[in-house]
Design an enzyme around this catalytic site. Structure first.
Site, mmCIF file in Angstrom:
data_model
loop_
_atom_site.group_PDB
_atom_site.id
_atom_site.type_symbol
_atom_site.label_atom_id
_atom_site.label_comp_id
_atom_site.label_asym_id
_atom_site.label_seq_id
_atom_site.Cartn_x
_atom_site.Cartn_y
_atom_site.Cartn_z
ATOM 1 N N GLY A 60 0.827 -1.200 0.000
ATOM 2 C CA GLY A 60 0.000 0.000 0.000
ATOM 3 C C GLY A 60 0.860 1.249 0.000
ATOM 4 N N GLY A 109 0.236 -5.099 0.570
ATOM 5 C CA GLY A 109 -0.967 -5.030 -0.243
ATOM 6 C C GLY A 109 -0.851 -5.753 -1.566
ATOM 7 C CD GLU A 132 2.582 -6.055 6.281
ATOM 8 O OE1 GLU A 132 2.020 -5.950 5.183
ATOM 9 O OE2 GLU A 132 3.220 -7.074 6.626
ATOM 10 C CG ASP A 140 -2.727 -4.977 6.107
ATOM 11 O OD1 ASP A 140 -1.669 -5.367 5.555
ATOM 12 O OD2 ASP A 140 -3.251 -3.878 5.845
#
Length: 340
Positions: A60, A109, A132, A140
């Site tokens: 992301g 992402g 992360e 995530d």
């Protein structure tokens, strides 16, 4: 960037200078394409690739998340994640072959829009990771779902360290399905316009390389079976393997809060019934992270200032209490969410 050719719909993530990092507009565009193509009988296969030579997607757009948090706009990243996680669930249940070409860098992402697909292709250039914890965040985009389904404790190792894996390990861990030399990708994606995905894969795939992680299963499974991050680190130092000691030092450089919340997320994800339930948990944790200091600080250190010297708060594992971890799993106001 979208195009149609023959029996296939092609999606090209097109931010090559940012290694195709996802922003909200890209998530919405991909979701609209899947909505249209799901009901279009002339589209038999969806193909996801990334522009440029560096990778499918680096994750992301975390710089924008940093800017929004610093400016007191947490609603913007929360809205982005909501739509992104809905897209991840949609990819997983898409009724037609969804071919993800996981060439080059595929992180965060990028894993979410590829590794939930039905046909996942890796190459000798693939480097796949959920990194992360290095920015004060947690895996995530369904990452905790994927990583709890790896052999033994390999997923715990990959989640806590954020280490990238190459093609052989991606296949061994269930993050990919087929190996293909990168020189065959152009012909492969072209063939998808004319033939079923399974036939195109059979024409171009090659024998997969070996899995390096398989040789480390003994110490990984033993050390990461511990109940706490502190005990994991102690076991890594004590087991006598050079790689384990290096791994312990890697962990101690990560955000202590992110490490503990990640371990709790993985353990909880194992008991959840499906991807959608895991995404719901991830969404609550992600939004709670917006109010914690380590996420903007980690992005600052890694991406904005690039000094690689994050100042974690708390700075030590022992100072992150069970109550601190539990805070990230409290349900938000407004009742249950569902990403199905």
């Amino acid at each position: 960037m979208l195009r149609r050719e023959g029996r296939a719909g092609y999606v090209v993530l097109n931010r090559p200078r940012a290694i195709n990092a996802l922003n909200h507009a890209m998530v919405r565009l991909l979701d609209r394409a899947l909505t249209e193509w799901e009901d279009d009988g002339s589209v038999q296969t969806v193909v996801l690739t990334g522009a440029g030579e560096r990778g499918l997607c680096a994750g992301g757009d975390i710089r924008s998340i940093h800017d929004d948090v610093r400016a007191g706009r947490p609603a913007a990243p929360a809205a982005f994640w909501y739509d992104e996680y809905r897209l991840n669930a949609r990819v997983a249940r898409f009724p037609k072959p969804y071919v993800a070409v996981m060439d080059g860098i595929v992180m965060g992402g990028g894993v979410g829009v590829s590794a939930h697909g039905g046909v996942r292709v890796v190459t000798e250039r693939s480097r796949i990771a959920m990194p992360e914890t290095g920015i004060g965040f947690v895996p995530d985009v369904g990452g905790t779902y994927l990583l709890t389904r790896t052999p033994g404790e390999l997923g715990t190792h990959l989640a806590l360290t954020g280490s990238p894996v190459a093609a052989g390990d991606a296949l061994f861990c269930g993050l990919a399905d087929h190996y293909m030399p990168s020189e065959r990708l152009a012909a492969f994606t072209a063939d998808l316009a004319d033939m079923p995905a399974a036939d195109a894969v059979r024409r171009h795939e090659a024998p997969a390389p070996g899995a390096e992680l398989a040789a480390h299963r003994e110490w990984i499974d033993h050390c990461y079976a511990a109940d706490t991050v502190e005990e994991i680190v102690d076991r890594l130092y004590a087991c006598g393997d050079r790689h384990a000691k290096e791994t312990a030092e890697t962990l101690l450089a990560k955000s202590p809060t992110a490490l503990k919340v990640t371990l709790a997320s993985l353990r909880r994800a194992r008991a959840l019934p499906d991807l959608e339930a895991v995404l719901t948990q991830e969404y609550r944790v992600s939004c709670a992270m917006l109010g914690a200091p380590d996420l903007p600080e980690g992005i600052r250190a890694q991406v904005v200032d690039k000094d690689r010297r994050p100042r974690w708060s708390p700075a030590e594992l022992a100072r992150v209490t069970d109550a601190d971890v539990a805070h990230f799993f409290r349900e938000a106001d407004g009742g249950p969410l569902r990403f199905g």
